[in-house]
Write an enzyme that holds these catalytic residues in place. Structure first.
Site, PDB file in Angstrom:
ATOM      1  N   ARG A  51       0.901  -1.117   0.016  1.00 36.82           N
ATOM      2  CA  ARG A  51      -0.053  -0.124  -0.052  1.00 36.82           C
ATOM      3  C   ARG A  51       0.954   1.338   0.143  1.00 36.82           C
ATOM      4  O   ARG A  51       0.574   2.229  -0.432  1.00 36.82           O
ATOM      5  CB  ARG A  51      -1.074  -0.141   1.117  1.00 36.82           C
ATOM      6  CG  ARG A  51      -2.254  -1.096   0.996  1.00 36.82           C
ATOM      7  CD  ARG A  51      -3.051  -1.015   2.001  1.00 36.82           C
ATOM      8  NE  ARG A  51      -2.604  -1.444   3.389  1.00 36.82           N
ATOM      9  CZ  ARG A  51      -2.446  -2.600   3.667  1.00 36.82           C
ATOM     10  NH1 ARG A  51      -2.579  -3.950   3.099  1.00 36.82           N
ATOM     11  NH2 ARG A  51      -1.775  -3.013   4.965  1.00 36.82           N
ATOM     12  N   GLU A  81       2.716  -6.970  13.739  1.00 38.19           N
ATOM     13  CA  GLU A  81       1.574  -7.086  14.557  1.00 38.19           C
ATOM     14  C   GLU A  81       1.337  -8.711  14.560  1.00 38.19           C
ATOM     15  O   GLU A  81       0.841  -9.247  15.593  1.00 38.19           O
ATOM     16  CB  GLU A  81       0.432  -6.400  14.351  1.00 38.19           C
ATOM     17  CG  GLU A  81       0.705  -4.875  14.381  1.00 38.19           C
ATOM     18  CD  GLU A  81       1.281  -4.322  12.842  1.00 38.19           C
ATOM     19  OE1 GLU A  81       0.369  -3.427  12.391  1.00 38.19           O
ATOM     20  OE2 GLU A  81       1.989  -4.912  12.349  1.00 38.19           O
TER      21      GLU A  81
END
Length: 182
Positions: free
Chosen positions: A63, A100
């Protein structure tokens, strides 16, 4: 900034429990579905960096490519792509990092930067900072330095922007979200 923070937040879709339970994913695709919103986002970055002194723009897979490539084009700067492991065809440098969700590797062509180059790094979001810290390590291994790390979104509670600042990397984002903010 060209538009206020509230406007951009309304165009970032929260997706609850993606990619795993308990996570609120910040989906930027609605920004790209609005030509006006995309122009405002890009113009905000252009306004910030048009007179800044750096030599290259780096964009994170995937992205970060979306905004980084447009800004590189508009500012007439070379674009350096940082990819997920196994995606680049030539000689690469690799750096492991924690996300994460687990462990990953970031790669860049080993001839992308030279001593003295100064790099603006783009990603869509700053969370734990793992990707941007890995990119910083790779930039430094090539003898270059990081001018700033920029993103559309910061999740300050996850500490990534603070981790970057702790190693001397300034950060900039267009907006921030609390972890529980919908």
């Amino acid at each position: 900034m060209i538009f206020d923070e509230f406007d951009i937040k309304t165009l970032i879709r929260p997706v609850v429990d993606f990619p795993k339970p308990g996570v609120v994913f910040r989906d930027i695709t609605p920004l790209f579905q609005s030509p006006r919103a995309l122009r405002l986002v890009v113009d905000s970055f252009i306004q910030r960096y048009v007179e800044a002194e750096f030599s290259h723009i780096a964009a994170m897979d995937a992205r970060g490519f979306l905004i980084g490539s447009i800004v590189a084009y508009e500012l007439n700067k070379p674009l350096v792509l940082f990819r997920k492991q196994g995606k680049l065809p030539a000689d690469v440098l690799a750096q492991g990092y924690q996300t994460e969700y687990g462990e990953a590797f970031l790669e860049v062509h080993s001839d992308s930067l030279c001593d003295g180059d100064k790099v603006l790094i783009f990603d869509d979001l700053i969370a734990t900072g793992g990707t941007l810290l890995a990119a910083t390590a790779l930039v430094r291994r090539m003898g270059a330095s990081v001018y700033e790390a920029a993103a559309i979104i910061d999740l300050p509670e996850l500490g990534g922007s603070q981790r970057l600042q702790d190693i001397g990397i300034p950060t900039f984002s267009l907006t921030a979200f609390a972890l529980d903010e919908k």
